[in-house]
Motif scaffolding. Structure first.
Motif, mmCIF file in Angstrom:
data_model
loop_
_atom_site.group_PDB
_atom_site.id
_atom_site.type_symbol
_atom_site.label_atom_id
_atom_site.label_comp_id
_atom_site.label_asym_id
_atom_site.label_seq_id
_atom_site.Cartn_x
_atom_site.Cartn_y
_atom_site.Cartn_z
ATOM 1 N N ARG A 1 0.845 -1.202 0.000
ATOM 2 C CA ARG A 1 0.000 0.000 0.000
ATOM 3 C C ARG A 1 0.880 1.252 0.000
ATOM 4 O O ARG A 1 1.718 1.424 0.878
ATOM 5 C CB ARG A 1 -0.908 -0.013 1.226
ATOM 6 N N ALA A 2 0.677 2.125 -0.993
ATOM 7 C CA ALA A 2 1.412 3.387 -1.073
ATOM 8 C C ALA A 2 0.771 4.409 -0.150
ATOM 9 O O ALA A 2 -0.456 4.462 -0.020
ATOM 10 C CB ALA A 2 1.405 3.905 -2.509
ATOM 11 N N ARG A 3 1.605 5.232 0.490
ATOM 12 C CA ARG A 3 1.087 6.279 1.368
ATOM 13 C C ARG A 3 2.178 7.304 1.661
ATOM 14 O O ARG A 3 3.366 7.015 1.590
ATOM 15 C CB ARG A 3 0.566 5.682 2.666
ATOM 16 N N CYS A 4 1.728 8.499 1.955
ATOM 17 C CA CYS A 4 2.626 9.512 2.493
ATOM 18 C C CYS A 4 1.819 10.321 3.499
ATOM 19 O O CYS A 4 0.587 10.416 3.417
ATOM 20 C CB CYS A 4 3.255 10.386 1.409
ATOM 21 N N GLY A 5 2.509 10.870 4.456
ATOM 22 C CA GLY A 5 1.813 11.607 5.497
ATOM 23 C C GLY A 5 2.775 12.129 6.537
ATOM 24 O O GLY A 5 3.997 12.117 6.342
ATOM 25 N N TRP A 6 2.209 12.570 7.641
ATOM 26 C CA TRP A 6 3.022 13.163 8.700
ATOM 27 C C TRP A 6 2.341 13.004 10.055
ATOM 28 O O TRP A 6 1.149 12.738 10.145
ATOM 29 C CB TRP A 6 3.283 14.645 8.406
ATOM 30 N N ARG A 7 3.153 13.180 11.083
ATOM 31 C CA ARG A 7 2.679 13.190 12.470
ATOM 32 C C ARG A 7 3.331 14.373 13.173
ATOM 33 O O ARG A 7 4.515 14.640 12.958
ATOM 34 C CB ARG A 7 3.064 11.897 13.185
#
Length: 130
Positions: free
Chosen positions: A63-69
């Motif tokens: 599963r492809a994903r990008c993000g932040w916390r």
């Protein structure tokens, strides 16, 4: 094509009076591949106010994903956002890198419609009607 990471100050909406310092990054290859960046935000006094972890990856399931916390100064998670595609794909699906960076912001605020600025004639007409 050379990989160009996003402008993190745009994504995190860092005030111009603050500094965002990269503390490091990690990358990995294999079935789960990607890169992760670590940043600290400092206020005008030089005190840390937040820490960020940003990622662009394909997980173990493909599963492809990008993000932040975002973590506060005490290390508590206070915000997170993820989209189901890699950063390079996000850039391809938008009209500019800036638009891609805006899309990676929290949608509760970044996708709110912005009212069209009123010109002077509209303001005068509104004042006369009151």
């Amino acid at each position: 094509m050379l990989f160009q990471p996003p402008v993190f100050e745009t994504i995190f909406r860092i005030p111009v009076t603050h500094r965002l310092m990269i503390e490091g990054s990690r990358s990995r290859g294999g079935p789960a591949d990607g890169v992760c960046w670590f940043h600290t935000e400092y206020d005008v006094r030089g005190e840390p106010v937040a820490r960020y972890e940003t990622y662009d990856e394909t997980d173990e399931t493909g599963r492809a994903r990008c993000g932040w916390r975002r973590y506060d100064a005490d290390g508590c998670l206070v915000a997170a956002y993820e989209i189901p595609m890699r950063w390079s794909r996000l850039v391809q699906t938008t009209s500019s890198r800036r638009e891609a960076e805006t899309a990676l912001q929290d949608p509760a605020t970044s996708l709110r419609p912005v009212p069209k600025p009123r010109d002077r004639q509209e303001k005068v007409a509104e004042g006369m009607a009151a």
